[in-house]
Design a protein around this motif. Structure first.
Motif: not given
Length: 231
Positions: A91-94, A100-108, A113-117
């Motif tokens: 997910l990019n850009p996220l 009340g604020g905002n978030i920007n970035g990315n997620l892999v 096998n097992e969930l990791n991020y």
């Protein structure tokens, strides 16, 4: 099951899915103890021309999530991102909203096998009083929060590792017993409800602990420098 997946991989073939859609869905992830770790409400996802190629999906699309609940304490709203997926989900850009604020970035996200991020995020203009209120915590601080962080983990809070730095502007501590005690011992009344122009924090998260090797608090009459550790 794994035997079926292995058999499918021995026969090379492609399947083209013209469209995949999720409307107003819900995603819940529990930790190993069976307790809810993540809940995503009102999930909407669309993807065109998805290819199933030898045991894996390949494609791209778009996602929006009305509310993302992390451990019943952090509530991120109106998440939007383009999605690319192959062996990983990117997910990019996220983008999203928090207190009340905002978030920007990315997620892999890796689902093998097992969930990791792994995620890189920037939090801007987060209202601390609102953040604490949404988490049902006592509003012991005021101010605007900025954070830059890199985090890795799996399916529980204890797995989170990472580092970053935070800044709080135009802040104030309220009703903190330690500051009340220090104000009495040191005879500095200003500590009872400490107002500051800026607070800087460097942090490291590992082994279910948060270490803060650098903490600096600056106001017109005081300069406080310290470090700490939380678990």
């Amino acid at each position: 099951n794994s035997d079926t997946e292995n058999k499918l991989k021995t026969f090379p073939f492609n399947i083209l899915l013209e469209e995949i859609k999720i409307n107003h869905g819900e995603i819940i992830l529990n930790n190993k103890s069976g307790n809810q770790f993540i809940k995503a409400n009102d999930v909407n996802f669309s993807s065109d021309n998805v290819i199933y190629n030898n045991g894996k999906l390949i494609g791209k699309g778009n996602i929006n999530i009305k509310e993302f609940d992390l451990a019943n304490h952090i509530f991120i709203k109106n998440i939007i991102a383009p999605v690319n997926y192959d062996e990983q989900i990117l997910l990019n850009p996220l983008q999203g909203e928090l207190a009340g604020g905002n978030i920007n970035g990315n997620l892999v996200i890796n689902l093998i096998n097992e969930l990791n991020y792994n995620t890189n995020l920037q939090f801007n203009d987060i209202d601390i009083a609102t953040l604490l209120q949404e988490a049902n915590l006592k509003p012991t601080m005021l101010g605007k929060l900025q954070i830059n962080t890199n985090l890795q983990g799996s399916n529980n809070l204890a797995s989170i590792n990472g580092n970053g730095h935070a800044e709080i502007f135009n802040g104030q501590f309220r009703d903190i017993p330690l500051l009340e005690l220090l104000a009495t011992l040191l005879k500095i009344d200003e500590l009872r409800s400490l107002i500051f122009n800026e607070m800087k924090i460097e942090f490291v998260i590992a082994n279910n602990e948060i270490r803060t090797p650098i903490i600096k608090i600056i106001n017109p009459n005081l300069y406080i420098n310290g470090e700490g550790e939380f678990s």
